[in-house]
Design a protein around this motif. Structure first.
Motif, mmCIF file in Angstrom:
data_model
loop_
_atom_site.group_PDB
_atom_site.id
_atom_site.type_symbol
_atom_site.label_atom_id
_atom_site.label_comp_id
_atom_site.label_asym_id
_atom_site.label_seq_id
_atom_site.Cartn_x
_atom_site.Cartn_y
_atom_site.Cartn_z
ATOM 1 N N LEU A 119 0.840 -1.190 0.000
ATOM 2 C CA LEU A 119 0.000 0.000 0.000
ATOM 3 C C LEU A 119 0.878 1.243 0.000
ATOM 4 O O LEU A 119 1.766 1.399 0.846
ATOM 5 C CB LEU A 119 -0.902 -0.016 1.255
ATOM 6 C CG LEU A 119 -2.041 0.987 1.262
ATOM 7 C CD1 LEU A 119 -2.922 0.828 0.020
ATOM 8 C CD2 LEU A 119 -2.888 0.803 2.520
ATOM 9 N N LYS A 120 0.612 2.108 -0.953
ATOM 10 C CA LYS A 120 1.407 3.339 -1.060
ATOM 11 C C LYS A 120 1.204 4.212 0.180
ATOM 12 O O LYS A 120 0.094 4.330 0.688
ATOM 13 C CB LYS A 120 0.907 4.084 -2.298
ATOM 14 C CG LYS A 120 1.547 5.410 -2.539
ATOM 15 C CD LYS A 120 0.974 6.020 -3.812
ATOM 16 C CE LYS A 120 1.785 7.209 -4.250
ATOM 17 N NZ LYS A 120 1.420 7.631 -5.606
ATOM 18 N N LYS A 121 2.302 4.835 0.652
ATOM 19 C CA LYS A 121 2.189 5.764 1.782
ATOM 20 C C LYS A 121 2.430 7.180 1.276
ATOM 21 O O LYS A 121 3.356 7.419 0.499
ATOM 22 C CB LYS A 121 3.263 5.478 2.849
ATOM 23 C CG LYS A 121 3.056 4.199 3.607
ATOM 24 C CD LYS A 121 4.009 4.098 4.792
ATOM 25 C CE LYS A 121 5.455 3.907 4.381
ATOM 26 N NZ LYS A 121 5.761 2.687 3.664
ATOM 27 N N VAL A 122 1.599 8.106 1.744
ATOM 28 C CA VAL A 122 1.855 9.522 1.491
ATOM 29 C C VAL A 122 2.009 10.175 2.860
ATOM 30 O O VAL A 122 1.077 10.179 3.663
ATOM 31 C CB VAL A 122 0.706 10.185 0.698
ATOM 32 C CG1 VAL A 122 1.012 11.655 0.471
ATOM 33 C CG2 VAL A 122 0.467 9.470 -0.628
ATOM 34 N N LEU A 123 3.212 10.664 3.142
ATOM 35 C CA LEU A 123 3.486 11.279 4.445
ATOM 36 C C LEU A 123 3.309 12.785 4.329
ATOM 37 O O LEU A 123 3.865 13.414 3.420
ATOM 38 C CB LEU A 123 4.921 10.979 4.890
ATOM 39 C CG LEU A 123 5.340 9.507 4.948
ATOM 40 C CD1 LEU A 123 6.782 9.384 5.432
ATOM 41 C CD2 LEU A 123 4.425 8.723 5.878
ATOM 42 N N LEU A 124 2.507 13.352 5.246
ATOM 43 C CA LEU A 124 2.299 14.805 5.258
ATOM 44 C C LEU A 124 3.088 15.401 6.403
ATOM 45 O O LEU A 124 3.021 14.906 7.535
ATOM 46 C CB LEU A 124 0.819 15.145 5.494
ATOM 47 C CG LEU A 124 -0.237 14.574 4.557
ATOM 48 C CD1 LEU A 124 -1.622 15.067 4.991
ATOM 49 C CD2 LEU A 124 0.037 15.004 3.119
ATOM 50 N N ASN B 102 7.532 3.955 -4.355
ATOM 51 C CA ASN B 102 6.439 4.795 -4.883
ATOM 52 C C ASN B 102 5.753 5.646 -3.797
ATOM 53 O O ASN B 102 4.753 6.308 -4.056
ATOM 54 C CB ASN B 102 5.399 3.958 -5.647
ATOM 55 C CG ASN B 102 4.638 3.052 -4.720
ATOM 56 O OD1 ASN B 102 5.160 2.698 -3.655
ATOM 57 N ND2 ASN B 102 3.417 2.681 -5.091
ATOM 58 N N ASP B 103 6.296 5.610 -2.564
ATOM 59 C CA ASP B 103 5.739 6.460 -1.496
ATOM 60 C C ASP B 103 6.116 7.920 -1.739
ATOM 61 O O ASP B 103 7.072 8.213 -2.457
ATOM 62 C CB ASP B 103 6.296 6.037 -0.132
ATOM 63 C CG ASP B 103 5.793 4.671 0.300
ATOM 64 O OD1 ASP B 103 4.818 4.180 -0.306
ATOM 65 O OD2 ASP B 103 6.382 4.091 1.235
ATOM 66 N N LEU B 104 5.347 8.818 -1.105
ATOM 67 C CA LEU B 104 5.579 10.253 -1.310
ATOM 68 C C LEU B 104 5.660 10.984 0.024
ATOM 69 O O LEU B 104 5.063 10.545 1.019
ATOM 70 C CB LEU B 104 4.428 10.851 -2.129
ATOM 71 C CG LEU B 104 4.298 10.362 -3.578
ATOM 72 C CD1 LEU B 104 2.955 10.783 -4.157
ATOM 73 C CD2 LEU B 104 5.443 10.902 -4.433
#
Ligand SMILES: C[S@@+](CC[C@H](N)C(=O)[O-])C[C@H]1O[C@@H](n2cnc3c(N)ncnc32)[C@H](O)[C@@H]1O
Length: 324
Positions: A154-159, A187-189
């Motif tokens: 599962l892709k992670k997007v960290l804010l 592919n995480d951001l």
């Protein structure tokens, strides 16, 4: 969420406070600003017109939310949205609500060291966005980063919003970003807010406001030490001062002792002596230019995918991925 994490935060507070107040140049860690009172005062700060940072990020999210979602998730791929230092989530809610409207497939995990912040954010979200999948975590993101396991599925997007990164010095921001990179997959951001260098007066007004909110916020650290560690700081015997160096882009907050005095911290059996005019350094608020942001990304193993600016270019939300 459990109470063990709260207790760990409490013990860290005692250790860090003593370390800071007994060092040659006294300091206190800015991460302890946010008890219940500090979080409330920070909301007052965010509402002041002088504190342009909130409005800039609100403008970016409101105007560019479609592009932001498209960059987070191509072809509606599922993702974990993890926010470090979420606070009251006011600005994030613009994104969350847009993502839900667009039927994006995601779960939101706000992390904050302030239990009040996490608990009230979760309660707000239950009412305002009942369809949102939320998993709140209370604790220090330095410690919790290790729990964000690399997950190839599962892709992670960290804010990391607001200007939180600006509260770190050079080596801390580097170590923090390298720590994040280690738990990220290809592919995480990472989506980070940076406050840009600008007219020094605009910056000083944001941290030296006429209503006294920033002063109250800074002085609240001493109140917290009184309440939680049994100290006897007389708040009226200290004042807040802000300094800004336009060359380096560093704004620094201090508490200054108005008189020579000795403070007792009863629970820790410590006396702390202050000379008249002696400073306690409490917070750095670093301002950046695009070269500094690019350098930081490259140095810590990332590359900039896209920068999202407000119209005045006072602030940027920079989207990064791991450098292949
Ligand atoms: C300046 S506020 C910003 C809140 C929000 N991100 C925003 O942009 O409005 C910083 C937040 O980070 C949290 N925080 C500070 N240091 C932290 C740490 N080491 N671990 C977890 N949360 C932290 C504070 O409790 C506070 O809610």
């Amino acid at each position: 969420m459990d109470n063990t994490q709260n207790t760990i935060v409490q013990n860290d507070f005692a250790v860090d406070t003593i370390e800071g107040l007994t060092s040659d140049s006294k300091y206190l860690s800015s991460k302890y600003f946010y008890n219940e009172m500090g979080s409330k005062i920070f909301q007052d700060i965010m509402r002041m017109p002088e504190y342009y940072l909130t409005d800039c990020e609100l403008e970016i999210f409101s105007n560019l939310k479609q592009e932001i979602l498209a960059s987070f998730s191509e072809n509606n791929e599922s993702f974990d949205l993890i926010e470090l230092g979420a606070g009251d989530g006011t600005k994030t809610k613009i994104l969350l609500s847009h993502f839900l409207e667009e039927n994006a497939n995601f779960k939101y995990s706000p992390i904050d060291i302030s239990s009040d912040a996490v608990l009230s954010l979760i309660e707000d979200l239950r009412t305002e966005l009942p369809n949102l999948k939320v998993n709140g975590l209370i604790g220090d993101y330095y410690n919790l980063i290790g729990d964000i396991k690399p997950n190839g599925y599962l892709k992670k997007v960290l804010l990391f919003l607001g200007s939180n990164i600006g509260n770190f010095n050079d080596s801390t921001s580097f170590n923090f970003l390298v720590g994040l990179r280690k738990v990220m997959c290809s592919n995480d951001l990472l989506f980070i807010g940076f406050d840009m260098k600008k007219d020094p007066n605009i910056i000083l007004n944001a941290y030296n406001d006429p209503y006294g909110h920033t002063a109250a916020f800074n002085l609240n650290l001493l109140k917290r030490i009184n309440d939680e560690l049994g100290a006897n700081f007389n708040i009226d015997e200290f004042y807040h001062r802000e300094e800004y160096n336009p060359d380096t882009g560093t704004a620094s907050s201090y508490l200054i002792s108005k008189i020579e005095q000795t403070i007792s911290i009863n629970n820790l059996d410590q006396n702390i002596h202050f000379e008249k005019g002696e400073k306690i350094f409490t917070e750095i608020s670093q301002k950046y230019d695009l070269d500094m942001i690019n350098d930081l990304a490259i140095k810590s193993g990332f590359e900039v995918v896209r920068n999202f600016f407000d119209e005045r270019q006072y602030f940027v939300n920079s989207l990064w991925k791991i450098k292949p």
